[in-house]
Scaffold this active site. Structure first.
Site, short mmCIF file in Angstrom:
data_model
loop_
_atom_site.label_atom_id
_atom_site.label_comp_id
_atom_site.label_asym_id
_atom_site.label_seq_id
_atom_site.Cartn_x
_atom_site.Cartn_y
_atom_site.Cartn_z
N HIS A 91 57.50 43.72 46.79
CA HIS A 91 58.11 44.68 47.71
C HIS A 91 57.07 45.26 48.65
O HIS A 91 55.86 45.15 48.41
CB HIS A 91 58.87 45.77 46.96
CG HIS A 91 58.02 46.56 46.00
ND1 HIS A 91 57.57 46.03 44.82
CD2 HIS A 91 57.53 47.80 46.06
CE1 HIS A 91 56.85 46.93 44.18
NE2 HIS A 91 56.79 48.01 44.92
N HIS A 149 53.43 43.55 47.44
CA HIS A 149 52.81 43.55 46.11
C HIS A 149 53.87 43.53 45.01
O HIS A 149 55.06 43.79 45.25
CB HIS A 149 51.93 44.79 45.92
CG HIS A 149 52.71 46.07 45.87
ND1 HIS A 149 53.32 46.62 46.97
CD2 HIS A 149 53.01 46.88 44.83
CE1 HIS A 149 53.95 47.72 46.61
NE2 HIS A 149 53.79 47.91 45.32
N ASP A 183 54.16 45.54 41.34
CA ASP A 183 53.51 46.76 40.84
C ASP A 183 52.47 46.49 39.76
O ASP A 183 52.74 45.78 38.78
CB ASP A 183 54.56 47.73 40.30
CG ASP A 183 55.37 48.36 41.43
OD1 ASP A 183 54.78 48.65 42.49
OD2 ASP A 183 56.59 48.54 41.26
N ARG A 239 59.34 57.53 40.76
CA ARG A 239 59.43 56.17 40.21
C ARG A 239 59.15 56.19 38.70
O ARG A 239 58.18 56.81 38.27
CB ARG A 239 58.41 55.25 40.90
CG ARG A 239 58.68 53.79 40.59
CD ARG A 239 57.65 52.89 41.26
NE ARG A 239 56.56 52.60 40.37
CZ ARG A 239 55.42 52.00 40.74
NH1 ARG A 239 55.24 51.64 41.98
NH2 ARG A 239 54.47 51.77 39.85
C1 SIN Z 1 56.20 51.42 45.52
O1 SIN Z 1 56.61 51.71 44.40
O2 SIN Z 1 55.43 50.48 45.71
C2 SIN Z 1 56.71 52.22 46.71
C3 SIN Z 1 58.02 51.72 47.20
C4 SIN Z 1 58.59 52.60 48.26
O3 SIN Z 1 58.09 53.69 48.51
O4 SIN Z 1 59.59 52.21 48.86
#
Ligand code: SIN
Length: 276
Positions: free
Chosen positions: A249, A102, A104, A264
């Protein structure tokens, strides 16, 4: 002035670079900011090791790139820091954030430009994050398919992703949805990138449902092509900063029932567009 040499070590030809010699806890001067910014745009995702960041310092770093984004569904779990999204998994987890490929919050009308994940705690092994270049994905398509997709838009929806997800009451809540070009032009690099993802994209607006389902399935599989990827092996206190406009990612949850924990910070973006 003494310049600390900053080294940029590429991880793969298409995506990802590790930056050495940058301390993100300090407010970056103009030269270092430009270097970090340009590396992000060029490599799609950049990595830093051995950082020591308070929530304020992580947010201050994010604010160099734009206003901070508030997640439309996740509760703020760090008191006084609603802009921090906690990424957490342990023996009680039923799912983890970002298990599907995806970009974000692509369901927002103005999806985030970038996300900065600072990892505090890791399982003994596993919990890597994979990144895929959407420039490489676009460029690998045939010319006729590129031309077809360049005229199209797709719906991105939060409802199926977020409803019931965070264990908070969400009756009556409306989650974002937005129509975006299937191929977007990156506002800084001017390069074209594929902009549909398995997490949020539900249909291609101009096609009949079966056509849309088939084409989206093909594109979601295309994103999984290993040569578009890099894979980041975290260490405690690593930071990854990815550009949601040009990469997707996927968080690898291969470590259940071990713990993984990070913060994050997400930077607001602008409305995706396609320029011929
Ligand atoms: C995310 O922000 O989508 C999670 C990424 C992760 O946990 O590596």
């Amino acid at each position: 002035m003494v310049y600390v040499p900053i080294q940029v070590e590429r991880l793969t030809p298409h995506v990802g670079a590790e930056l050495h010699g940058v301390d993100l806890s300090q407010l970056l001067d103009e030269r270092v900011f430009k270097l970090v910014h340009d590396a992000l745009v060029e490599h799609g995702v950049i990595f830093f090791r051995d950082q020591h960041l308070t929530p304020e310092q992580q947010k201050a770093f994010g604010r160099l790139f734009g206003e901070l984004h508030l997640h439309p569904a996740a509760p703020g779990l760090v008191e006084g820091h609603p802009e921090i999204l906690v990424i957490h998994a342990d023996e009680h987890s039923k799912r983890v954030a970002g298990e599907e490929w995806h970009s974000d919050v692509s369901c927002d009308p103005e999806p985030p430009m970038g996300s900065i994940l600072y990892m505090h705690e890791l399982p003994p092994v596993g919990g890597d994050t994979l990144f895929a270049s959407m420039y490489a994905a676009y460029e690998a398509l045939s010319d006729p398919l590129k031309r077809l997709l360049e005229g199209m838009t797709a719906m991105h929806e939060g409802e199926h992703v977020y409803r019931g997800r965070y264990g908070v009451k969400d009756e009556g809540r409306v989650f974002p949805k937005a129509e975006h070009p299937v191929i977007r032009t990156h506002p800084v690099s001017g390069r074209r990138a594929l902009f549909v993802n398995r997490g949020f994209t539900t249909r291609i607006v101009q096609l009949k449902r079966p056509e849309s389902d088939a084409l989206l399935q093909f594109l979601f599989r295309h994103v999984e092509t290993p040569e578009f990827h890099c894979r980041f092996r975290w260490q405690e206190r690593s930071v990854a900063f990815w550009d949601n406009r040009g990469v997707q990612h996927h968080a690898m949850w291969d470590y259940f029932p071990q713990r993984r924990h990070g913060h994050r910070v997400t930077v607001k973006g602008d409305r995706p567009f396609y320029r011929a």
